[in-house]
Design a protein around this motif. Structure first.
Motif, PDB file in Angstrom:
ATOM      1  N   GLY A   1       0.790  -1.224   0.000  1.00 51.87           N
ATOM      2  CA  GLY A   1       0.000   0.000   0.000  1.00 51.87           C
ATOM      3  C   GLY A   1       0.820   1.270   0.000  1.00 51.87           C
ATOM      4  O   GLY A   1       0.263   2.359  -0.129  1.00 51.87           O
ATOM      5  N   ALA A   2       2.156   1.150   0.135  1.00 51.50           N
ATOM      6  CA  ALA A   2       2.970   2.369   0.186  1.00 51.50           C
ATOM      7  C   ALA A   2       2.902   3.121  -1.145  1.00 51.50           C
ATOM      8  O   ALA A   2       2.605   4.323  -1.176  1.00 51.50           O
ATOM      9  CB  ALA A   2       4.412   2.015   0.521  1.00 51.50           C
ATOM     10  N   VAL A   3       3.148   2.398  -2.223  1.00 55.13           N
ATOM     11  CA  VAL A   3       3.171   3.058  -3.531  1.00 55.13           C
ATOM     12  C   VAL A   3       1.787   3.628  -3.841  1.00 55.13           C
ATOM     13  O   VAL A   3       1.640   4.787  -4.261  1.00 55.13           O
ATOM     14  CB  VAL A   3       3.641   2.075  -4.635  1.00 55.13           C
TER      15      VAL A   3
ATOM     16  N   ASN B   1       7.247  -4.227   5.211  1.00 53.73           N
ATOM     17  CA  ASN B   1       7.060  -3.931   3.789  1.00 53.73           C
ATOM     18  C   ASN B   1       8.434  -3.924   3.139  1.00 53.73           C
ATOM     19  O   ASN B   1       9.460  -3.841   3.819  1.00 53.73           O
ATOM     20  CB  ASN B   1       6.362  -2.572   3.598  1.00 53.73           C
TER      21      ASN B   1
ATOM     22  N   ASP C   1      10.724  -0.010  -0.773  1.00 54.82           N
ATOM     23  CA  ASP C   1      10.539   0.257  -2.207  1.00 54.82           C
ATOM     24  C   ASP C   1      11.356   1.452  -2.702  1.00 54.82           C
ATOM     25  O   ASP C   1      11.508   1.634  -3.899  1.00 54.82           O
ATOM     26  CB  ASP C   1       9.059   0.542  -2.493  1.00 54.82           C
TER      27      ASP C   1
ATOM     28  N   ASN D   1       4.775  -8.453  -2.856  1.00 51.27           N
ATOM     29  CA  ASN D   1       4.738  -8.663  -1.409  1.00 51.27           C
ATOM     30  C   ASN D   1       4.241 -10.070  -1.036  1.00 51.27           C
ATOM     31  O   ASN D   1       4.360 -10.466   0.119  1.00 51.27           O
ATOM     32  CB  ASN D   1       3.884  -7.589  -0.727  1.00 51.27           C
TER      33      ASN D   1
ATOM     34  N   GLY E   1      -1.237  -3.408  -6.792  1.00 49.59           N
ATOM     35  CA  GLY E   1       0.027  -4.003  -6.362  1.00 49.59           C
ATOM     36  C   GLY E   1       0.684  -4.714  -7.536  1.00 49.59           C
ATOM     37  O   GLY E   1       0.210  -4.651  -8.666  1.00 49.59           O
ATOM     38  N   ARG E   2       1.792  -5.421  -7.232  1.00 47.83           N
ATOM     39  CA  ARG E   2       2.500  -6.117  -8.306  1.00 47.83           C
ATOM     40  C   ARG E   2       2.068  -7.569  -8.427  1.00 47.83           C
ATOM     41  O   ARG E   2       2.403  -8.232  -9.385  1.00 47.83           O
ATOM     42  CB  ARG E   2       4.014  -6.073  -8.031  1.00 47.83           C
TER      43      ARG E   2
HETATM   44  N1  GLU Z   1       5.691  -2.895  -1.573  1.00 48.70           N
HETATM   45  C1  GLU Z   1       4.666  -2.364  -2.421  1.00 48.70           C
HETATM   46  C2  GLU Z   1       3.899  -1.265  -1.698  1.00 48.70           C
HETATM   47  O1  GLU Z   1       3.868  -1.214  -0.512  1.00 48.70           O
HETATM   48  C3  GLU Z   1       3.674  -3.416  -2.871  1.00 48.70           C
HETATM   49  C4  GLU Z   1       4.228  -4.573  -3.642  1.00 48.70           C
HETATM   50  C5  GLU Z   1       3.115  -5.505  -4.111  1.00 48.70           C
HETATM   51  O2  GLU Z   1       2.154  -5.012  -4.684  1.00 48.70           O
HETATM   52  O3  GLU Z   1       3.162  -6.696  -3.923  1.00 48.70           O
HETATM   53  O4  GLU Z   1       3.289  -0.442  -2.316  1.00 48.70           O
END
Ligand code: GLU
Length: 359
Positions: free
Chosen positions: A52-54, A134, A137, A149, A209-210
């Motif tokens: 959720g950071a991005v 997390n 990133d 993740n 997310g990825r």
């Molecule tokens: N680490 C990324 C974030 O916090 C998410 C990675 C993922 O979507 O798996 O935004």
């Protein structure tokens, strides 16, 4: 309520934590924190892996001016603060302290870093603090990144010896067809030895997310094979975490039932494939022996060839005569020493069985 698991890892995806407009969904976050707090108070040790950071740091204006890599770095730097700040306040309202652990793929590479991270989470748990993990990133880019993740949550679950890993996304589980098709149903149980569900999977990925179901299935299989129960469920459903852990309720989700427990060091080796420094090719006899008996080591006499450049303690891939990868192991010799020893009788193992993970 008597809890079945003493220690669990819970992964929450970006799609669960954000609203349609991409901003953080505080109501959802609050509900998730309340459930984790209830578990914590009932004595269950929880490690939260939160994306959720991005997504939280996205900014339309900046998105138009920056390249993809810079965007990710900037958005995650801004968003991680928002995310953890909100978690901090929500846990505090429940009388619980949380702490942030940011990590990178590299940090799982050497055994020492791995143990440092494990110790950090262990000490947090022992002191009643909920670790929120997390990926960092801001500095994890291209090939240095975790696939997503989901991969990170698998590594964390095995690292902390969790008995269960709950992966929450915005879908009920793995379907036996297109989830949009009303005929499709969620596959409820995945047993050891029957983990390949790729025939059912769509290739679509998570919109924020990825990750995606393909990657969730791969991680879930691997982690369950190491003795951890993995549950893929819908984090958008109310009370989902507590309901999943309540045996009297039959909640729709996909459960990967665990195989026998694997030792901690083997779990680390199992997840170290990306860090292999070389390859050891073994003959058919040695291959049969290590597959049939887990107490069998890789001896010099069974080795056909050694390739790559590795040192004692590095992770290497073990392949069959026809080049198929069959195991991963921590070698006791450098590549030069191992090459010298090829075919010799009566020598010590190149990879001891305690450090050999047969795939
Ligand atoms: N680490 C990324 C974030 O916090 C998410 C990675 C993922 O979507 O798996 O935004």
């Amino acid at each position: 309520m008597q809890q079945r698991f003493k220690r669990i890892a819970i992964k929450v995806g970006s799609n669960v934590l954000t609203k349609k407009d991409g901003t953080l969904d505080f109501t959802r976050m609050s509900a998730i924190v309340d459930q984790i707090s209830e578990l914590h108070k009932s004595g269950v040790e929880v490690v939260l892996i939160s994306s959720g950071a991005v997504a939280a740091g996205k900014n339309k204006v900046l998105a138009d001016t920056l390249d993809a890599v810079s965007q990710r770095q900037l958005f995650s730097a801004i968003g991680q603060v928002k995310l953890i700040n909100r978690y901090y306040m929500l846990f505090r309202d429940n009388g619980i302290t949380c702490g942030q652990v940011l990590t990178t793929k590299e940090s799982f590479h050497t055994r020492q870093h791995y143990l440092n991270q494990r110790n950090c989470m262990q000490v947090m748990i022992e002191n009643g603090i909920i670790p929120i993990v997390n990926e960092n990133d801001t500095i994890s880019l291209t090939e240095l990144m975790f696939t997503d993740n989901d991969e990170l949550s698998g590594l964390v679950a095995t690292m902390i010896d969790a008995q269960a890993l709950i992966i929450l996304s915005n879908i009920d589980g793995i379907f036996n067809g297109n989830p949009a098709d009303p005929e499709s149903q969620v596959i409820r149980k995945v047993l050891p030895g029957e983990r390949d569900l790729s025939q059912y999977l769509q290739t679509s990925k998570s919109s924020l997310g990825r990750g995606g179901m393909q990657s969730k299935m791969g991680i879930a299989s691997k982690v369950a094979d190491e003795g951890v129960e993995v549950i893929i469920a819908n984090g958008k459903r109310d009370n989902i975490i507590l309901d999943l852990l309540d045996d009297s309720k039959d909640i729709v989700c996909t459960r990967f039932l665990p195989d026998e427990q694997v030792s901690s060091v083997k779990k680390w080796i199992a997840h170290s494939e990306g860090f292999c420094k070389g390859e050891i090719k073994i003959d058919n006899g040695a291959e049969k022996a290590i597959i049939a008996d887990e107490r069998c080591s890789i001896l010099p006499i069974g080795i056909k060839s050694v390739s790559g450049s590795f040192e004692k303690g590095d992770i290497v891939s073990v392949v069959s005569e026809n080049g198929v990868q069959i195991a991963l192991g921590k070698t006791d010799y450098s590549s030069a020493e191992a090459t010298e020893m090829i075919g010799k009788k009566g020598e010590k193992p190149i990879i001891h069985c305690d450090y050999l993970y047969v795939l």
